[in-house]
Design a protein around this motif. Structure first.
Motif, mmCIF file in Angstrom:
data_model
loop_
_atom_site.group_PDB
_atom_site.id
_atom_site.type_symbol
_atom_site.label_atom_id
_atom_site.label_comp_id
_atom_site.label_asym_id
_atom_site.label_seq_id
_atom_site.Cartn_x
_atom_site.Cartn_y
_atom_site.Cartn_z
ATOM 1 N N ILE A 281 0.843 -1.204 0.000
ATOM 2 C CA ILE A 281 0.000 0.000 0.000
ATOM 3 C C ILE A 281 0.875 1.251 0.000
ATOM 4 O O ILE A 281 0.621 2.199 -0.749
ATOM 5 N N PHE A 282 1.913 1.268 0.831
ATOM 6 C CA PHE A 282 2.824 2.412 0.887
ATOM 7 C C PHE A 282 3.424 2.677 -0.494
ATOM 8 O O PHE A 282 3.515 3.825 -0.930
ATOM 9 N N VAL B 71 4.426 6.534 -0.215
ATOM 10 C CA VAL B 71 4.711 6.963 1.160
ATOM 11 C C VAL B 71 5.572 5.912 1.843
ATOM 12 O O VAL B 71 5.788 4.822 1.311
ATOM 13 N N HIS B 72 6.041 6.239 3.049
ATOM 14 C CA HIS B 72 6.940 5.341 3.767
ATOM 15 C C HIS B 72 6.466 4.961 5.158
ATOM 16 O O HIS B 72 7.166 4.248 5.872
ATOM 17 N N SER B 73 5.302 5.461 5.567
ATOM 18 C CA SER B 73 4.827 5.155 6.914
ATOM 19 C C SER B 73 3.312 5.263 6.981
ATOM 20 O O SER B 73 2.674 5.847 6.095
ATOM 21 N N GLN B 74 2.764 4.732 8.063
ATOM 22 C CA GLN B 74 1.325 4.840 8.285
ATOM 23 C C GLN B 74 0.904 6.295 8.432
ATOM 24 O O GLN B 74 -0.147 6.699 7.940
ATOM 25 N N LEU C 35 0.719 7.851 5.025
ATOM 26 C CA LEU C 35 -0.439 7.318 4.319
ATOM 27 C C LEU C 35 -1.722 7.998 4.788
ATOM 28 O O LEU C 35 -2.529 8.462 3.976
ATOM 29 N N LEU C 36 -1.899 8.080 6.088
ATOM 30 C CA LEU C 36 -3.105 8.705 6.633
ATOM 31 C C LEU C 36 -3.178 10.181 6.273
ATOM 32 O O LEU C 36 -4.258 10.697 5.967
ATOM 33 N N ALA C 37 -2.045 10.858 6.250
ATOM 34 C CA ALA C 37 -2.029 12.278 5.871
ATOM 35 C C ALA C 37 -2.466 12.443 4.419
ATOM 36 O O ALA C 37 -3.272 13.327 4.107
ATOM 37 N N VAL C 38 -1.967 11.598 3.533
ATOM 38 C CA VAL C 38 -2.347 11.663 2.124
ATOM 39 C C VAL C 38 -3.840 11.401 1.975
ATOM 40 O O VAL C 38 -4.538 12.115 1.249
ATOM 41 N N LEU C 39 -4.338 10.398 2.651
ATOM 42 C CA LEU C 39 -5.756 10.063 2.542
ATOM 43 C C LEU C 39 -6.651 11.182 3.068
ATOM 44 O O LEU C 39 -7.633 11.544 2.429
ATOM 45 N N HIS C 40 -6.286 11.746 4.200
ATOM 46 C CA HIS C 40 -7.105 12.822 4.774
ATOM 47 C C HIS C 40 -7.056 14.086 3.916
ATOM 48 O O HIS C 40 -8.040 14.805 3.812
#
Length: 79
Positions: free
Chosen positions: A58-59, A64-67, A70-75
């Motif tokens: 998924i990363f 991306v390189h971290s959870q 990932l969450l920042a991109v999604l939000h």
């Protein structure tokens, strides 16, 4: 453990999730609900290592390189 899938964020709120497989989407949605890898593994009947392997894929898909990233991109792109 989440007993009611309706309490999870809707996948339709995050258009980027369309690029993921069903299992990858399940994992990301649970991350959005602040679940830890170990809890996700138990709930989805997977080993924590398997969940981490899904996360690495998924990363890569999201660049991306971290959870946290990932969450920042999604939000940032939430509908």
């Amino acid at each position: 453990m989440i007993d009611d899938i309706d309490t999870l964020p809707a996948a339709t709120d995050y258009p980027q999730l369309d690029e993921l497989s069903g299992r990858q989407r399940e994992i990301v949605i649970r991350l959005l609900n602040a679940q830890r890898v170990s809890a996700i593994a138990v709930e989805l009947h997977l080993s924590p290592s398997t969940v981490r392997n899904y996360l690495m894929t998924i990363f890569t898909k999201f660049g991306v390189h971290s959870q946290v990233e990932l969450l920042a991109v999604l939000h940032r792109h939430q509908r």
